[in-house]
Design an enzyme around this catalytic site. Structure first.
Site, PDB file in Angstrom:
ATOM      1  N   PRO A 134       0.841  -1.203   0.000  1.00 26.72           N
ATOM      2  CA  PRO A 134       0.000   0.000   0.000  1.00 26.72           C
ATOM      3  C   PRO A 134       0.871   1.245   0.000  1.00 26.72           C
ATOM      4  O   PRO A 134       1.945   1.257   0.610  1.00 26.72           O
ATOM      5  CB  PRO A 134      -0.804  -0.124   1.298  1.00 26.72           C
ATOM      6  CG  PRO A 134       0.052  -0.964   2.190  1.00 26.72           C
ATOM      7  CD  PRO A 134       0.754  -1.934   1.279  1.00 26.72           C
ATOM      8  N   LYS A 135       0.417   2.266  -0.687  1.00 29.46           N
ATOM      9  CA  LYS A 135       1.120   3.553  -0.653  1.00 29.46           C
ATOM     10  C   LYS A 135       0.543   4.352   0.517  1.00 29.46           C
ATOM     11  O   LYS A 135      -0.501   4.988   0.399  1.00 29.46           O
ATOM     12  CB  LYS A 135       0.937   4.306  -1.981  1.00 29.46           C
ATOM     13  CG  LYS A 135       1.800   5.543  -2.109  1.00 29.46           C
ATOM     14  CD  LYS A 135       1.675   6.145  -3.510  1.00 29.46           C
ATOM     15  CE  LYS A 135       2.588   7.349  -3.676  1.00 29.46           C
ATOM     16  NZ  LYS A 135       2.233   8.462  -2.785  1.00 29.46           N
ATOM     17  N   ILE A 136       1.218   4.283   1.617  1.00 30.82           N
ATOM     18  CA  ILE A 136       0.733   4.914   2.848  1.00 30.82           C
ATOM     19  C   ILE A 136       0.732   6.439   2.674  1.00 30.82           C
ATOM     20  O   ILE A 136       1.695   7.012   2.166  1.00 30.82           O
ATOM     21  CB  ILE A 136       1.622   4.531   4.048  1.00 30.82           C
ATOM     22  CG1 ILE A 136       1.816   3.016   4.122  1.00 30.82           C
ATOM     23  CG2 ILE A 136       1.024   5.067   5.346  1.00 30.82           C
ATOM     24  CD1 ILE A 136       0.563   2.243   4.379  1.00 30.82           C
ATOM     25  N   GLY A 289      -2.912   4.921  -2.699  1.00 28.45           N
ATOM     26  CA  GLY A 289      -2.667   4.078  -3.848  1.00 28.45           C
ATOM     27  C   GLY A 289      -1.882   2.849  -3.459  1.00 28.45           C
ATOM     28  O   GLY A 289      -1.855   2.449  -2.288  1.00 28.45           O
TER      29      GLY A 289
END
Length: 580
Positions: A134-136, A289
């Site tokens: 996951p794009k934190i 994202g």
């Protein structure tokens, strides 16, 4: 042999082809219809604004604009530079204040952002298997350990150097101060994020999570809220070559999240499913994202800010779509109300093509200060209706656009077809047709009749023949007969339908006890309606019924022997026809 293979793979995956497939301009998109000088001035203006946002975010952690909006404006800037035949600016130099700054041992490269499934599949081709995380949505940092002890926590800054946040780290439980089994020199890159419970990105967006973290880290004091900050390690430069080994080792050292939220991708279909999983399902953090990364990475001393071919990002579906305003249109409705509709560059929002948006009154248009060339964001409101959310950037050179004079349009204006009345008069005809239950007689049909001057007042269509309608361009006998049939049926509709159709106000308060036009006139002369209506309502109704144009319409309907309007020696002939 293994080192040679790694070198070959790195050269292949670092080739200019990767950059080309990521940054290639959309040459199919039209360039702005401006002179080259104006395009250059507007490009410079947008570039300055983008640089300002960049500076605020990287220096102070302040995000004045959503990431997804920033990315779309950056794409527009790149397109304008393409139109000017200039090299695109993918990043802006950001100065880090000399006080309390540290150099990153390994540069933060940033990520190229791919737009859609097709670009993702092209990037994946020849690279599988890869890893997905996951794009934190938080604040990027570097952690430096020496002999197992944390010696530096550095903000991303400009990618080469950032702010020394080491003192803050002691108040964040998720950041280990000492690691027993760490290598002598350990450099990690990751994301500080705000712990959430059951956070659904699709419903809540990022909910200010990144700004909250940045604010806590920038404050001089050590707030107790620092305990709410978590850490996700997404990169270990010069760590173990195999990702599974790297993830297990990170977990052993006290960084367990990467192991839990990393997925090996062997088929392209997995990417879309996991992207929607992180978008829709409850998570303990905000995301914006997903990130795809190759297992093989270059050595840390080769990393450069703004240059990364081994990892890419795919943002979540847009919640706000940026588009450019092409024109400002003013529409005049049946009652004379003026509304503002913006013509837009066509964009896709939730599988809908949007090219216009109604922003309401002239007053609101003036408050928004939106003109052709401005960049705006759109969202979908209830029932999928497009809504203007914000003006995110205004063109430097403003046009002087004047709306119609509101004094010319009101409840009793444009009852006949005259110059400047086309919109309101056609709206009146459309309303009349709908209330008389006409089917198949569209706005376009009425517009065609008025353009040819066959209908110039609200009753003009009553006398039309099928032959006259068929003579209209493109109508044909069959359609003309259908329209004529609807006109004929409308003549026999109840009086209440006609009352509402010609625009008599407050019909809901009148329909139960008014059956004829003469009866309404008589009631206005008496006292009963004054008791039923407020002073303002009574005046509005009286002004309408007693207007000479309305009286003329009533007289024409009487001549046409329309139910409720017909007279014989001044006596009501047929007081029936009200719908109960």
């Amino acid at each position: 042999m293994l080192n040679l293979l790694i070198l070959i793979l790195f050269i292949v995956f670092s080739s200019p082809i990767v950059a080309a497939e990521i940054f290639v301009s959309n040459t199919e998109k039209n360039c702005p219809e401006w002179s080259q000088d104006k395009l250059q001035r507007e490009t410079n203006s947008l570039m300055q604004q983008m640089a300002h946002w960049d500076q605020l975010y990287r220096q102070k952690g302040i995000s004045e604009i959503d990431d997804e909006v920033y990315d779309q404006l950056m794409s527009e800037l790149t397109h304008w530079q393409f139109c000017l035949k200039q090299a695109p600016h993918s990043d802006f130099p950001v100065e880090v204040f000399p006080d309390n700054k540290l150099v990153h041992p390994v540069a933060h490269t940033g990520l190229s952002k791919l737009k859609d499934k097709q670009e993702i599949n092209r990037w994946l081709h020849g690279r599988l298997p890869v890893w997905l995380q996951p794009k934190i949505d938080g604040v990027a940092v570097t952690l430096v350990y020496q002999n197992g002890k944390l010696v530096s926590l550095i903000s991303r800054g400009n990618g080469a150097e950032g702010v020394n946040w080491t003192a803050k780290s002691r108040h964040i439980p998720d950041i280990p101060q000492n690691i027993e089994n760490a290598p002598p020199d350990l450099v990690l890159q990751g994301e500080l994020f705000l712990h959430k419970e059951e956070h659904r990105q699709q419903l809540l967006g990022s909910d200010g999570a990144r700004n909250r973290v940045a604010g806590l880290m920038m404050r001089k004091d050590h707030s107790s809220e620092l305990k709410q900050i978590g850490l996700f390690i997404w990169s270990w430069p010069d760590g173990p070559a195999e990702m599974e080994s790297k993830l297990r080792k990170l977990a052993d050292m006290g960084f367990p999240l990467a192991l839990r939220y990393s997925h090996k991708i062997e088929e392209p279909e997995q990417v879309q499913k996991l992207r929607m999983h992180y978008f829709e399902q409850p998570m303990p953090f905000a995301t914006d994202g997903i990130v795809l990364k190759q297992e093989i990475e270059p050595k840390g001393n080769q990393w450069r800010s703004g240059s990364n071919s081994w990892a890419v990002a795919w943002k979540h579906p847009l919640r706000h779509q940026v588009t450019q305003v092409r024109e400002v249109n003013f529409t005049i409705g049946r009652t004379g109300k003026i509304s503002v509709v913006l013509g837009l560059d066509k964009v896709k929002l939730d599988d809908r093509q949007i090219s216009r948006v109604n922003i309401g009154s002239v007053r609101r248009w003036r408050q928004l200060d939106v003109l052709p060339g401005d960049q705006v964001t759109l969202t979908l409101a209830g029932h999928g209706i497009p809504k203007l959310a914000q003006v995110v950037w205004r063109i430097k050179e403003r046009q002087d656009i004047q709306p119609p004079d509101k004094q010319h349009y009101h409840a009793l204006s444009c009852l006949t077809l005259t110059v400047g009345c086309e919109q309101q008069f056609n709206a009146r005809l459309k309303w009349l047709g709908e209330n008389l239950q006409m089917t198949g007689v569209s706005s376009g049909s009425w517009a065609m009749l008025t353009e040819q001057k066959l209908v110039t007042d609200l009753t003009g269509w009553l006398a039309l023949s099928a032959q006259q309608i068929a003579a209209l361009p493109g109508i044909g006998d069959k359609r003309a007969q259908a329209v004529y049939s609807q006109f004929s049926k409308a003549k026999n509709q109840p009086f209440s339908y006609w009352m509402k159709g010609i625009g008599v106000p407050y019909m809901d308060k009148l329909s139960d006890n008014v059956y004829h036009w003469q009866q309404l006139e008589q009631k206005l002369a008496g006292t009963q309606l004054k008791q039923q209506l407020t002073t303002g309502q009574f005046k509005k109704l009286s002004d309408f019924v007693n207007d000479t144009q309305i009286k003329a319409i009533a007289e024409k309907l009487s001549v046409a022997r329309i139910t409720g309007f017909d007279r014989e020696n001044g006596v009501v002939v047929n007081p029936v026809g009200m719908v109960q």
